[in-house]
Design an enzyme around this catalytic site. Structure first.
Site, PDB file in Angstrom:
ATOM      1  N   GLU A   1     -52.764  -3.199 -38.272  1.00 43.47           N
ATOM      2  CA  GLU A   1     -51.571  -4.044 -38.181  1.00 43.47           C
ATOM      3  C   GLU A   1     -51.212  -4.267 -36.710  1.00 43.47           C
ATOM      4  OE1 GLU A   1     -46.761  -3.764 -38.887  1.00 43.47           O
ATOM      5  OE2 GLU A   1     -48.047  -2.552 -40.193  1.00 43.47           O
TER       6      GLU A   1
ATOM      7  N   ARG B   1     -44.948  -7.791 -31.085  1.00 40.93           N
ATOM      8  CA  ARG B   1     -43.932  -7.292 -30.141  1.00 40.93           C
ATOM      9  C   ARG B   1     -44.310  -7.581 -28.696  1.00 40.93           C
ATOM     10  NH1 ARG B   1     -42.598  -1.290 -32.731  1.00 40.93           N
ATOM     11  NH2 ARG B   1     -42.582  -1.965 -34.905  1.00 40.93           N
TER      12      ARG B   1
ATOM     13  N   THR C   1     -44.453  -7.248 -37.852  1.00 43.43           N
ATOM     14  CA  THR C   1     -43.222  -7.713 -37.200  1.00 43.43           C
ATOM     15  C   THR C   1     -43.106  -9.238 -37.264  1.00 43.43           C
ATOM     16  OG1 THR C   1     -43.697  -5.914 -35.618  1.00 43.43           O
ATOM     17  CG2 THR C   1     -41.659  -7.106 -35.311  1.00 43.43           C
TER      18      THR C   1
ATOM     19  N   LYS D   1     -43.180  -2.400 -47.854  1.00 37.88           N
ATOM     20  CA  LYS D   1     -43.120  -1.429 -46.761  1.00 37.88           C
ATOM     21  C   LYS D   1     -41.733  -0.801 -46.797  1.00 37.88           C
ATOM     22  CE  LYS D   1     -42.550  -2.635 -42.201  1.00 37.88           C
ATOM     23  NZ  LYS D   1     -42.924  -2.879 -40.793  1.00 37.88           N
TER      24      LYS D   1
END
Length: 203
Positions: A42, A46, A69, A129
């Site tokens: 993953e 960011r 994200t 998640k």
């Protein structure tokens, strides 16, 4: 898409959560993780290098590369252009989820409450998640949430360590955990591969 989110979650006990500052490091990092037995990667959005990192990691045989994200439809379009094979978001909104669900790409949205899970179920989702796992009440909270939603499966992420991961993985609705401990800052690739091998053996 060829793989379902459940198949991706069952590929390995741990999904490394990666923050990549330099795309030049992405391919060697993916090679080390895959060599250690962690194929599902993953890449979090960011850093400015994230999209290039996804493209680089996609070149590694055996790697299943997703984007984490993801918080907007614009980001969803960007990561799909970069070749992401699955999508992870820290939360769940209908505006973000609807185009992802419609696209058929495997999707793992973040949840922390019963309302979040019910919103996901309304969208046809059953895999989530649990985030941020430790500060949302930890394993005790997830067990309480999972009880009325027996059809759901989870990947707890956030504050999970090599020491705490086995306890999470022992809970049947947990298919895998997400963690950043596998790739400590400044680690040599040999160390990353060793940590990946240890993590892959947790299940």
């Amino acid at each position: 898409m060829s793989a379902t989110i459940e198949a991706i979650m069952r590929t390995g006990a741990v999904i490394p959560v990666l923050v990549i500052n330099d795309a030049a490091t992405a391919r060697p990092l993916a090679e080390a993780l895959v060599a250690g037995g962690l194929r599902v990667l993953e890449v979090t959005l960011r850093t400015p290098a994230a999209l290039d990192a996804i493209r680089e990691m996609k070149q590694v045989p055996g790697a299943i590369v997703g984007a984490g994200t993801v918080v907007s439809t614009a980001q969803f379009e960007q990561v799909m252009d970069a070749g992401a094979e699955f999508i992870v978001s820290p939360g769940l909104t209908e505006r973000l989820a609807q185009p992802i669900v419609a696209s058929g790409v495997p999707f793992l949205p973040g949840i922390a409450t019963a309302g979040d899970i019910m919103r996901g179920l309304d969208l046809g989702l059953t895999h989530f998640k649990f985030f941020p796992a430790e500060t949302s009440g930890g394993l005790k909270a997830l067990k309480a949430l999972a009880a009325p939603f027996h059809q759901c499966r989870f990947c707890p992420t956030g504050g999970i360590s090599e020491a705490s991961a086995p306890e999470w993985l022992a809970f049947d609705p947990v298919l895998c955990v997400g963690g950043s401990w596998v790739t400590p800052a400044g680690a040599a690739m040999a160390e990353v591969e060793a940590k990946a091998r240890a993590a892959a053996g947790l299940r």
